[in-house]
Design a protein around this motif. Structure first.
Motif, PDB file in Angstrom:
ATOM      1  N   PHE A 269       0.829  -1.202   0.000  1.00 30.77           N
ATOM      2  CA  PHE A 269       0.000   0.000   0.000  1.00 30.77           C
ATOM      3  C   PHE A 269       0.870   1.261   0.000  1.00 30.77           C
ATOM      4  N   GLU A 270       1.967   1.244   0.778  1.00 30.46           N
ATOM      5  CA  GLU A 270       2.867   2.409   0.801  1.00 30.46           C
ATOM      6  C   GLU A 270       3.523   2.626  -0.567  1.00 30.46           C
ATOM      7  N   HIS A 271       3.823   1.539  -1.279  1.00 30.21           N
ATOM      8  CA  HIS A 271       4.350   1.680  -2.643  1.00 30.21           C
ATOM      9  C   HIS A 271       3.279   2.249  -3.578  1.00 30.21           C
ATOM     10  N   SER A 272       2.068   1.756  -3.440  1.00 30.00           N
ATOM     11  CA  SER A 272       0.977   2.213  -4.305  1.00 30.00           C
ATOM     12  C   SER A 272       0.692   3.698  -4.095  1.00 30.00           C
ATOM     13  N   ARG A 273       0.733   4.142  -2.847  1.00 31.19           N
ATOM     14  CA  ARG A 273       0.489   5.570  -2.558  1.00 31.19           C
ATOM     15  C   ARG A 273       1.541   6.459  -3.218  1.00 31.19           C
ATOM     16  N   ARG A 274       2.717   5.890  -3.408  1.00 35.25           N
ATOM     17  CA  ARG A 274       3.796   6.656  -4.038  1.00 35.25           C
ATOM     18  C   ARG A 274       3.854   6.403  -5.550  1.00 35.25           C
ATOM     19  N   LYS A 275       2.759   5.801  -6.069  1.00 33.11           N
ATOM     20  CA  LYS A 275       2.584   5.529  -7.506  1.00 33.11           C
ATOM     21  C   LYS A 275       3.598   4.517  -8.054  1.00 33.11           C
ATOM     22  N   LEU A 276       4.125   3.686  -7.167  1.00 31.31           N
ATOM     23  CA  LEU A 276       5.033   2.607  -7.578  1.00 31.31           C
ATOM     24  C   LEU A 276       4.184   1.340  -7.755  1.00 31.31           C
ATOM     25  N   TYR A 277       3.347   1.364  -8.793  1.00 32.05           N
ATOM     26  CA  TYR A 277       2.306   0.344  -8.932  1.00 32.05           C
ATOM     27  C   TYR A 277       2.858  -1.045  -9.255  1.00 32.05           C
ATOM     28  N   ARG A 278       3.906  -1.125 -10.038  1.00 32.09           N
ATOM     29  CA  ARG A 278       4.483  -2.421 -10.365  1.00 32.09           C
ATOM     30  C   ARG A 278       5.012  -3.098  -9.103  1.00 32.09           C
ATOM     31  N   GLU A 279       5.772  -2.339  -8.326  1.00 30.67           N
ATOM     32  CA  GLU A 279       6.311  -2.889  -7.082  1.00 30.67           C
ATOM     33  C   GLU A 279       5.173  -3.258  -6.120  1.00 30.67           C
ATOM     34  N   ALA A 280       4.160  -2.391  -6.068  1.00 32.04           N
ATOM     35  CA  ALA A 280       3.021  -2.647  -5.186  1.00 32.04           C
ATOM     36  C   ALA A 280       2.310  -3.938  -5.561  1.00 32.04           C
ATOM     37  N   SER A 281       2.062  -4.135  -6.862  1.00 31.69           N
ATOM     38  CA  SER A 281       1.335  -5.339  -7.290  1.00 31.69           C
ATOM     39  C   SER A 281       2.134  -6.604  -6.978  1.00 31.69           C
ATOM     40  N   ASP A 282       3.451  -6.535  -7.133  1.00 29.13           N
ATOM     41  CA  ASP A 282       4.291  -7.698  -6.821  1.00 29.13           C
ATOM     42  C   ASP A 282       4.217  -8.039  -5.327  1.00 29.13           C
ATOM     43  N   ILE A 283       4.235  -6.999  -4.490  1.00 31.76           N
ATOM     44  CA  ILE A 283       4.219  -7.233  -3.039  1.00 31.76           C
ATOM     45  C   ILE A 283       2.834  -7.717  -2.604  1.00 31.76           C
ATOM     46  N   TYR A 284       1.777  -7.168  -3.202  1.00 35.31           N
ATOM     47  CA  TYR A 284       0.427  -7.666  -2.897  1.00 35.31           C
ATOM     48  C   TYR A 284       0.319  -9.163  -3.228  1.00 35.31           C
ATOM     49  N   GLN A 285       0.894  -9.561  -4.348  1.00 40.30           N
ATOM     50  CA  GLN A 285       0.849 -10.984  -4.723  1.00 40.30           C
ATOM     51  C   GLN A 285       1.619 -11.842  -3.725  1.00 40.30           C
ATOM     52  N   THR A 286       2.746 -11.321  -3.241  1.00 43.40           N
ATOM     53  CA  THR A 286       3.499 -12.032  -2.206  1.00 43.40           C
ATOM     54  C   THR A 286       2.645 -12.232  -0.960  1.00 43.40           C
ATOM     55  N   ALA A 287       1.924 -11.170  -0.579  1.00 43.86           N
ATOM     56  CA  ALA A 287       1.049 -11.253   0.593  1.00 43.86           C
ATOM     57  C   ALA A 287      -0.029 -12.310   0.398  1.00 43.86           C
ATOM     58  N   MET A 288      -0.646 -12.345  -0.786  1.00 45.32           N
ATOM     59  CA  MET A 288      -1.739 -13.301  -1.032  1.00 45.32           C
ATOM     60  C   MET A 288      -1.242 -14.739  -1.062  1.00 45.32           C
ATOM     61  N   ARG A 289       0.000 -14.936  -1.480  1.00 47.24           N
ATOM     62  CA  ARG A 289       0.544 -16.301  -1.512  1.00 47.24           C
ATOM     63  C   ARG A 289       0.768 -16.869  -0.111  1.00 47.24           C
ATOM     64  N   LEU A 290       0.850 -15.995   0.887  1.00 45.93           N
ATOM     65  CA  LEU A 290       1.117 -16.429   2.257  1.00 45.93           C
ATOM     66  C   LEU A 290      -0.134 -16.866   3.010  1.00 45.93           C
ATOM     67  N   GLU A 303      -8.489  -6.899  -3.262  1.00 43.12           N
ATOM     68  CA  GLU A 303      -9.081  -5.654  -3.784  1.00 43.12           C
ATOM     69  C   GLU A 303      -8.006  -4.599  -4.015  1.00 43.12           C
ATOM     70  N   SER A 304      -7.054  -4.498  -3.085  1.00 44.50           N
ATOM     71  CA  SER A 304      -5.971  -3.511  -3.227  1.00 44.50           C
ATOM     72  C   SER A 304      -5.064  -3.860  -4.406  1.00 44.50           C
ATOM     73  N   TYR A 305      -4.834  -5.152  -4.609  1.00 44.72           N
ATOM     74  CA  TYR A 305      -4.019  -5.610  -5.744  1.00 44.72           C
ATOM     75  C   TYR A 305      -4.677  -5.212  -7.063  1.00 44.72           C
ATOM     76  N   LEU A 306      -5.983  -5.437  -7.188  1.00 43.64           N
ATOM     77  CA  LEU A 306      -6.692  -5.079  -8.421  1.00 43.64           C
ATOM     78  C   LEU A 306      -6.653  -3.578  -8.659  1.00 43.64           C
ATOM     79  N   SER A 307      -6.806  -2.821  -7.593  1.00 40.55           N
ATOM     80  CA  SER A 307      -6.762  -1.355  -7.714  1.00 40.55           C
ATOM     81  C   SER A 307      -5.395  -0.887  -8.203  1.00 40.55           C
ATOM     82  N   ALA A 308      -4.323  -1.457  -7.659  1.00 38.52           N
ATOM     83  CA  ALA A 308      -2.963  -1.087  -8.085  1.00 38.52           C
ATOM     84  C   ALA A 308      -2.736  -1.479  -9.542  1.00 38.52           C
TER      85      ALA A 308
END
Length: 415
Positions: A269-290, A303-308
């Motif tokens: 989310f902190e990456h997404s707020r800074r418009k670093l959407y690629r990095e954000a989506s990768d980290i969201y996917q890491t979170a979902m895999r756990l 939902e946050s992953y789709l938004s990013a």
């Protein structure tokens, strides 16, 4: 006296009337007084009564005291988040006949409702909690406050944040020493973006968890505190990442995968707020895999992953639409209030502008107001205001602007 309580309990359990039990031993009046603990009695009489009931009173007294210890241990295990211990104690307590003794029945049911919340069985918890609420005024002080705490947790997990705060703040701290509820207040205030208050309660919770050496809850609380640092304005990003990295390493040491998932979600989310959407989506996917799709936090991360992905144009529209429908179906299957978020995403991905803004107007804003999502209320009211202006709906725009201004207080106004 305890012996009298136990005799009454087993007499009723075995279906004896007082007359049937005392035949040839003593009078019904004497038994009634023994059961109510208002008379002296001989060991010979209680021996004969217990023999007829096929129990050993000394053993039952030991079991009574042991059950009290086990209920306390079960509650502590839930607070400490010791999942395996929680399950072992639950199984042991369920096999204990004395859990249905009036002394323990309410406490057992309260802790069982907390167990259901602990294991994300919200519907079972709801049924039990609201049954207990009917007896609330007759409960002892400790049980009344434990009921409030459990109800507050239920409200939080069902996204009713204002209700969560209201009920938790009514807890009498002089009668209830489990200050874990400070943490639940902190996350509820965080959810309605009342950041200073959230930080205040998080600090109180952190003091309690440190005093009780509760490492997992220390991770939870410090996670909330990092989020508050970035709430109103963006905190130094390198420092933020270092704080997250430190907590992630602590999660590895404790083998706390679900907490790692939450930390990765927040970091994304902190990456997404800074418009670093690629990095954000990768980290969201890491979170979902756990975590599994059954985990209550999965839908929030999804939902946050789709938004990013949408903001960063990282996935084709057809895939975004398909994934939004998947999220919507998961919400409906679980009767999860986040179906509103996925419905908004679906209209957005489908470019159904009219239906998107109609849904904000008719459903989403009321939903966010009821839940206490104040920042989302502001966000969607502003979107709706600009939509009205764009389509020359001046009266609606002015009405909404008036509503927006009424909700804002000047920094200099203290009345």
């Amino acid at each position: 006296m305890l012996e009298g309580k136990l005799i009454k309990f087993y007499r009723e359990k075995e279906g004896f009337t007082q007359g049937e039990l005392v035949q040839g031993i003593c009078s019904v009046t004497h038994l009634s007084k023994i059961e109510r603990g208002i008379t002296e009695y001989s060991g010979e009489i209680t021996f004969l009564l217990s023999k007829r009931l096929k129990i050993d009173l000394e053993t039952e007294v030991i079991r009574y005291n042991k059950l009290n210890e086990k209920l306390t241990e079960w509650h502590e295990a839930m607070i400490m988040q010791r999942t395996q211990e929680v399950e072992i104690l639950k199984n042991e307590i369920e096999q204990e006949t004395l859990k249905d003794l009036p002394d323990y029945l309410i406490l057992y049911r309260l802790l069982l409702s907390k167990y259901y919340l602990f294991t994300n069985q919200l519907e079972k918890a709801k049924q039990l909690i609201f049954t207990l609420r009917k007896q609330e005024r007759s409960l002892p002080a400790y049980e009344q406050n434990l009921l409030k705490h459990v109800l507050g947790i239920y409200y939080f997990l069902s996204s009713q944040f204002n209700d969560c705060i209201r009920i938790l703040k009514s807890i009498d701290q002089t009668q209830y020493n489990h200050h874990e509820f400070y943490y639940h207040l902190a996350i509820a205030y965080h959810s309605i973006h009342s950041n200073i208050t959230s930080y205040y309660y998080a600090e109180k919770a952190l003091h309690y968890f440190r005093r009780t050496l509760n490492i997992l809850r220390i991770i939870d609380t410090e996670t909330i505190m990092i989020a508050q640092l970035n709430a109103k304005e963006l905190h130094d990003f390198e420092d933020t990442k270092r704080k997250y990295d430190s907590l992630l390493k602590l999660c590895d040491a404790c083998k706390a995968q679900d907490r790692k998932a939450k930390l990765y979600h927040n970091l994304a989310f902190e990456h997404s707020r800074r418009k670093l959407y690629r990095e954000a989506s990768d980290i969201y996917q890491t979170a979902m895999r756990l975590i599994t799709t059954e985990n209550p936090h999965y839908l929030t991360t999804f939902e946050s992953y789709l938004s990013a992905c949408h903001k960063g144009k990282l996935l084709p529209e057809t895939e975004l639409i398909s994934l939004a429908k998947e999220g919507l179906q998961l919400c409906k299957k679980r009767n999860d209030r986040r179906f509103v978020d996925f419905q908004l995403l679906l209209y957005l991905f489908q470019k159904q502008e009219i239906r998107y803004y109609q849904y904000i107007e008719s459903t989403a804003l009321n939903h966010f107001r009821d839940s206490g999502y104040n920042i989302l209320v502001d966000h969607y009211e502003k979107k709706l205001f600009h939509y009205y202006l764009k389509h020359n709906k001046t009266e609606k725009a002015l009405s909404l602007a008036e509503s927006l201004l009424k909700g804002k207080r000047s920094f200099y106004d203290y009345e």
